[in-house]
Design an enzyme around this catalytic site. Structure first.
Site, PDB file in Angstrom:
ATOM      1  N   LYS A  13      39.479  54.164 -14.164  1.00 15.75           N
ATOM      2  CA  LYS A  13      40.236  52.968 -14.142  1.00 15.75           C
ATOM      3  C   LYS A  13      39.342  51.792 -13.508  1.00 15.75           C
ATOM      4  O   LYS A  13      39.268  50.657 -14.085  1.00 15.75           O
ATOM      5  CB  LYS A  13      41.525  53.182 -13.128  1.00 15.75           C
ATOM      6  CG  LYS A  13      42.397  54.361 -13.542  1.00 15.75           C
ATOM      7  CD  LYS A  13      43.620  54.427 -12.626  1.00 15.75           C
ATOM      8  CE  LYS A  13      43.323  54.721 -11.153  1.00 15.75           C
ATOM      9  NZ  LYS A  13      42.805  56.086 -10.856  1.00 15.75           N
ATOM     10  N   ARG A  88      51.986  54.188  -7.590  1.00 17.90           N
ATOM     11  CA  ARG A  88      51.421  55.465  -7.485  1.00 17.90           C
ATOM     12  C   ARG A  88      52.703  56.744  -7.344  1.00 17.90           C
ATOM     13  O   ARG A  88      52.388  57.591  -7.251  1.00 17.90           O
ATOM     14  CB  ARG A  88      50.489  55.680  -6.123  1.00 17.90           C
ATOM     15  CG  ARG A  88      49.079  56.231  -6.899  1.00 17.90           C
ATOM     16  CD  ARG A  88      48.390  56.026  -5.507  1.00 17.90           C
ATOM     17  NE  ARG A  88      46.814  56.549  -5.646  1.00 17.90           N
ATOM     18  CZ  ARG A  88      45.721  55.954  -5.821  1.00 17.90           C
ATOM     19  NH1 ARG A  88      45.700  54.522  -5.897  1.00 17.90           N
ATOM     20  NH2 ARG A  88      44.793  56.679  -5.478  1.00 17.90           N
ATOM     21  N   ARG A 127      30.596  63.435  -8.421  1.00 15.84           N
ATOM     22  CA  ARG A 127      30.608  62.048  -7.560  1.00 15.84           C
ATOM     23  C   ARG A 127      30.597  62.387  -6.132  1.00 15.84           C
ATOM     24  O   ARG A 127      29.860  61.437  -5.479  1.00 15.84           O
ATOM     25  CB  ARG A 127      31.978  61.281  -7.992  1.00 15.84           C
ATOM     26  CG  ARG A 127      32.203  59.971  -7.205  1.00 15.84           C
ATOM     27  CD  ARG A 127      33.024  59.104  -7.999  1.00 15.84           C
ATOM     28  NE  ARG A 127      34.241  59.209  -7.271  1.00 15.84           N
ATOM     29  CZ  ARG A 127      35.427  58.496  -7.876  1.00 15.84           C
ATOM     30  NH1 ARG A 127      35.499  58.028  -8.952  1.00 15.84           N
ATOM     31  NH2 ARG A 127      36.556  58.279  -7.188  1.00 15.84           N
ATOM     32  N   ARG A 135      32.414  56.122   0.850  1.00 17.31           N
ATOM     33  CA  ARG A 135      34.018  56.440   1.005  1.00 17.31           C
ATOM     34  C   ARG A 135      34.044  57.594   1.767  1.00 17.31           C
ATOM     35  O   ARG A 135      33.759  58.921   1.022  1.00 17.31           O
ATOM     36  CB  ARG A 135      34.731  56.460  -0.336  1.00 17.31           C
ATOM     37  CG  ARG A 135      34.749  55.083  -0.940  1.00 17.31           C
ATOM     38  CD  ARG A 135      35.447  55.086  -2.483  1.00 17.31           C
ATOM     39  NE  ARG A 135      36.654  55.692  -2.483  1.00 17.31           N
ATOM     40  CZ  ARG A 135      37.541  55.825  -3.372  1.00 17.31           C
ATOM     41  NH1 ARG A 135      37.103  55.245  -4.617  1.00 17.31           N
ATOM     42  NH2 ARG A 135      38.928  56.371  -3.330  1.00 17.31           N
ATOM     43  N   ARG A 146      43.344  64.577  -3.773  1.00 15.36           N
ATOM     44  CA  ARG A 146      43.744  63.445  -4.314  1.00 15.36           C
ATOM     45  C   ARG A 146      44.383  63.753  -5.851  1.00 15.36           C
ATOM     46  O   ARG A 146      45.228  62.996  -6.234  1.00 15.36           O
ATOM     47  CB  ARG A 146      42.621  62.375  -4.374  1.00 15.36           C
ATOM     48  CG  ARG A 146      42.544  61.539  -3.120  1.00 15.36           C
ATOM     49  CD  ARG A 146      41.398  61.134  -2.866  1.00 15.36           C
ATOM     50  NE  ARG A 146      41.179  59.783  -3.643  1.00 15.36           N
ATOM     51  CZ  ARG A 146      39.977  59.379  -4.251  1.00 15.36           C
ATOM     52  NH1 ARG A 146      38.896  60.032  -3.954  1.00 15.36           N
ATOM     53  NH2 ARG A 146      40.103  58.206  -5.014  1.00 15.36           N
TER      54      ARG A 146
END
Ligand code: AMP
Length: 188
Positions: A13, A88, A127, A135, A146
């Site tokens: 996104k 969300r 990642r 992060r 998540r």
């Protein structure tokens, strides 16, 4: 035009939103980025949400709804905005409808980046392993959490927008330029 980019963490996104900023002058509004800025600034809000965000859970609807409601009024959103990471939950989607109506604004499209979950887990774990801990929630456990939160709390907004005949699906597993071509076609 104002749009929503929808999809689980790691679906791309943010990458697509940045491309749209460059090509169409639309403004990316990422609630995740806004919250991370609050954390770096050590504001009262940042201090409040840090532990929740680090765990991979969602912060409260009220917090993000207020952030977005203020943000979309600003001048840099006049050419259109791209909601990235908001809404969300179904209550956030409902609140968005209300605030847009109250401000005389409209949604042009809701674009879902459709991705294969197993491939996505591999992508987000990669990642996480490459992350230089920019992060705190970019570790494999938090990313898995998540993804679970996405399936439980965010996926129900897909039928919400299908019901409004607004949802457009794009193959999020394709190469970045192919995904961006598909989005361009939808936006016209
Ligand atoms: P993101 O960068 O979009 O993956 O968001 C990172 C984290 O910020 C999420 O895991 C949540 O803790 C929080 N967050 C971002 N957007 C929202 C939202 N719309 N509602 C609730 N929490 C959010």
């Amino acid at each position: 035009m104002n749009i929503i980019l929808l999809g689980p963490p790691g679906a791309g996104k943010g990458t697509q939103a940045k491309l749209l900023e460059d090509t169409r002058g639309m403004k990316q509004l990422s609630t995740g980025d806004m919250l991370r800025a609050e954390i770096s600034g050590q504001t009262p809000l940042g201090i409040k949400v840090k532990a929740i965000m680090d765990s991979g859970a969602l912060v409260s609807d009220e917090i993000v709804i207020e952030m977005i409601s203020n943000r979309i009024e600003q001048a840099d959103c006049a050419q259109g905005f791209i909601l990235d990471g908001f809404p969300r939950t179904v209550p956030q989607a409902e609140a968005l409808d209300k605030m847009l109506a109250a401000k005389g604004k409209k949604l042009g499209a809701v674009i879902q980046l459709v991705v294969d979950e197993n491939a996505l887990l591999a992508r987000i774990e990669k990642r996480a392993s490459e992350s230089t801990t920019v992060r705190a929630d970019d570790n494999a456990d938090a990313l898995r959490k998540r993804l679970a939160v996405y399936n439980e709390q965010t996926a129900p907004i897909i039928p919400y927008y299908e019901g409004k005949k607004m949802l457009k699906k794009v193959d999020g597993m394709a190469a970045v330029n192919i995904v961006s071509e598909q989005i361009d076609k939808i936006l016209g």
